[in-house]
Design an enzyme around this catalytic site. Structure first.
Site, PDB file in Angstrom:
ATOM      1  N   THR A   1       0.827  -1.205   0.000  1.00 27.06           N
ATOM      2  CA  THR A   1       0.000   0.000   0.000  1.00 27.06           C
ATOM      3  C   THR A   1       0.865   1.260   0.000  1.00 27.06           C
ATOM      4  O   THR A   1       2.034   1.235   0.377  1.00 27.06           O
ATOM      5  CB  THR A   1      -0.913   0.037   1.243  1.00 27.06           C
TER       6      THR A   1
ATOM      7  N   ARG B   1       6.322   2.905   2.662  1.00 28.38           N
ATOM      8  CA  ARG B   1       6.506   4.260   3.164  1.00 28.38           C
ATOM      9  C   ARG B   1       7.869   4.850   2.801  1.00 28.38           C
ATOM     10  O   ARG B   1       8.035   6.059   2.736  1.00 28.38           O
ATOM     11  CB  ARG B   1       6.312   4.257   4.688  1.00 28.38           C
ATOM     12  N   LYS B   2       8.873   3.988   2.622  1.00 26.77           N
ATOM     13  CA  LYS B   2      10.242   4.426   2.304  1.00 26.77           C
ATOM     14  C   LYS B   2      10.732   5.476   3.305  1.00 26.77           C
ATOM     15  O   LYS B   2      11.112   6.592   2.952  1.00 26.77           O
ATOM     16  CB  LYS B   2      10.332   4.964   0.877  1.00 26.77           C
TER      17      LYS B   2
ATOM     18  N   VAL C   1      12.986   7.692   5.506  1.00 35.00           N
ATOM     19  CA  VAL C   1      14.366   8.172   5.422  1.00 35.00           C
ATOM     20  C   VAL C   1      14.460   9.491   6.182  1.00 35.00           C
ATOM     21  O   VAL C   1      13.992  10.527   5.711  1.00 35.00           O
ATOM     22  CB  VAL C   1      14.855   8.324   3.958  1.00 35.00           C
TER      23      VAL C   1
ATOM     24  N   THR D   1      12.804  11.040  14.345  1.00 38.34           N
ATOM     25  CA  THR D   1      11.703  11.406  13.450  1.00 38.34           C
ATOM     26  C   THR D   1      11.011  10.175  12.886  1.00 38.34           C
ATOM     27  O   THR D   1       9.780  10.088  12.889  1.00 38.34           O
ATOM     28  CB  THR D   1      12.217  12.296  12.300  1.00 38.34           C
TER      29      THR D   1
END
Length: 397
Positions: A71, A106-107, A109, A114
């Site tokens: 997703t 979501r990747k 980085v 955070t």
């Protein structure tokens, strides 16, 4: 990218998914291998549709053929963020019904603090409904460790539901389970604690005050308690037969390589991904990559790269990471395979990805989504990808 694996294939390429369960270091990887054998599927659907209702409908229709649903929650219009009845919760119910894992692409980085918040908090609370997510480690390996810590903390708390009650009395600090719970209660106390005074007269005629303090407390109750009300209807709580529900553990796929034309993820970056995965086997399940990286060496990926570290042969041989590869596309019967979509995406057939390049799970998007009959097309991809896996084992036997 050519490697020595072409002449000396890693043992994981030869074994069945069932056999690889024994060497898995991650509970979710072990579960996924077993699920793949039960469903005879190594197919992931990249469900890049635009509306939540379309996402749920597609997952319900194609669910029987897949083992992973990928997703992108942030491109979905109408995503309901309610933690118990929203889109994520409904996807989780469909995953239990049809037997697949949810992979939020979501990747991540960013710096560690955070990504921890992005993963476990905010509006989406990805950790609560997605079994798997992924990360681009250009921010460094420390980010992976930070995400692992956040997932572990969430996992330790999940067996219990937090119950909040209001009572009259004096708060006692040691009633709280941990520092975080105490902080939450302190915030609530500021809101609901009131000091109220009513003026009365004693028998001697002097004024006196009656002070009442309202206190918020929290207790923890097992999540399977019969007193807790279900938020998803019984019809939606069907469980896929043949295997137990997925464990509550969460896993990460490291984005090691991409199929887009002109991708800047070079051999040095991929090698750093391999090192990060080997250092975090309790959280990292594997890779999104264009080749099998199990047993890979620095010399094969970036021979001129001086990183000051070395990997032993024993460490490399112990690899049992799962691999998923996007860009899978089948041609219509009788036609040649397409080379790309004109937007930089390079396509590969299931045979090329699974049999030749050694990936475990083929990721398919538009090839299924835009088909006239998505469930039937998903079945065609499932059969082709599974045959490619069988052909690989036969070829390397």
């Amino acid at each position: 990218m050519s490697t020595s694996q072409e002449t000396q294939p890693h043992w994981s390429l030869k074994q069945s998914f069932a056999e690889r369960v024994e060497s898995s270091t991650h509970p979710l990887t072990s579960y996924l291998f077993r699920l793949m054998e039960v469903k005879q599927s190594n197919l992931c659907l990249s469900a890049d549709v635009e509306h939540a209702r379309d996402l749920l409908a597609l997952a319900d229709k194609v669910g029987p053929s897949i083992v992973v649903l990928k997703t992108h929650y942030d491109l979905i219009t109408g995503w309901d963020y309610h933690p118990h009845t929203g889109t994520g919760a409904k996807l989780a119910a469909l995953a239990r019904k049809h037997g697949f894992l949810i992979f939020e692409d979501r990747k991540f980085v960013d710096i560690g603090s955070t990504v921890q918040k992005q993963y476990t908090a905010g509006t989406a609370r990805i950790v609560e409904w997605a079994h798997i997510t992924n990360a681009d480690i250009h921010a460094g390996e420390a980010m992976v460790s930070a995400m692992a810590q956040a997932a572990q903390k969430w996992r330790e708390r999940i067996p219990y539901e937090v119950k909040t009650s209001v009572s009259v009395g004096t708060p006692v600090a040691d009633q709280f389970a941990d520092e975080e719970a105490e902080d939450q209660v302190e915030e609530l106390r500021k809101v609901v604690t009131r000091e109220t005074s009513t003026t009365t007269k004693d028998t001697d005629g002097r004024k006196s005050s009656i002070v009442s303090i309202t206190t918020v407390t929290q207790t923890y109750e097992p999540a399977d308690s019969p007193r807790l009300v279900k938020t998803i209807s019984e019809d939606d709580e069907m469980v896929f037969p043949g295997i137990e529900e997925a464990p509550l553990d969460r896993g990460l796929l490291i984005l090691a390589q991409m199929s887009s034309k002109g991708c800047l993820m070079d051999g040095k970056y991929t090698w750093e991904c391999v090192k990060a995965a080997r250092k975090n086997k309790g959280f990292v399940m594997g890779y999104v990559a264009q080749q099998n990286l199990n047993g890979i060496t620095k010399e094969a990926l970036a021979p001129s790269y001086e990183d000051g570290e070395s990997t032993t042969e024993e460490e490399a041989q112990a690899d049992n990471f799962i691999h998923m590869t996007p860009g899978c596309k089948l041609p219509p019967p009788g036609e040649e395979a397409p080379q790309g979509d004109g937007l930089g995406q390079q396509y590969n057939t299931p045979d090329n990805l699974v049999n030749i390049k050694g990936t475990d799970i083929a990721i398919v998007g538009r090839g299924i989504i835009t088909a006239a009959d998505p469930p039937a097309e998903a079945e065609r991809y499932r059969r082709k990808a599974w045959k490619a896996y069988q052909d690989r084992r036969e070829r390397l036997a």
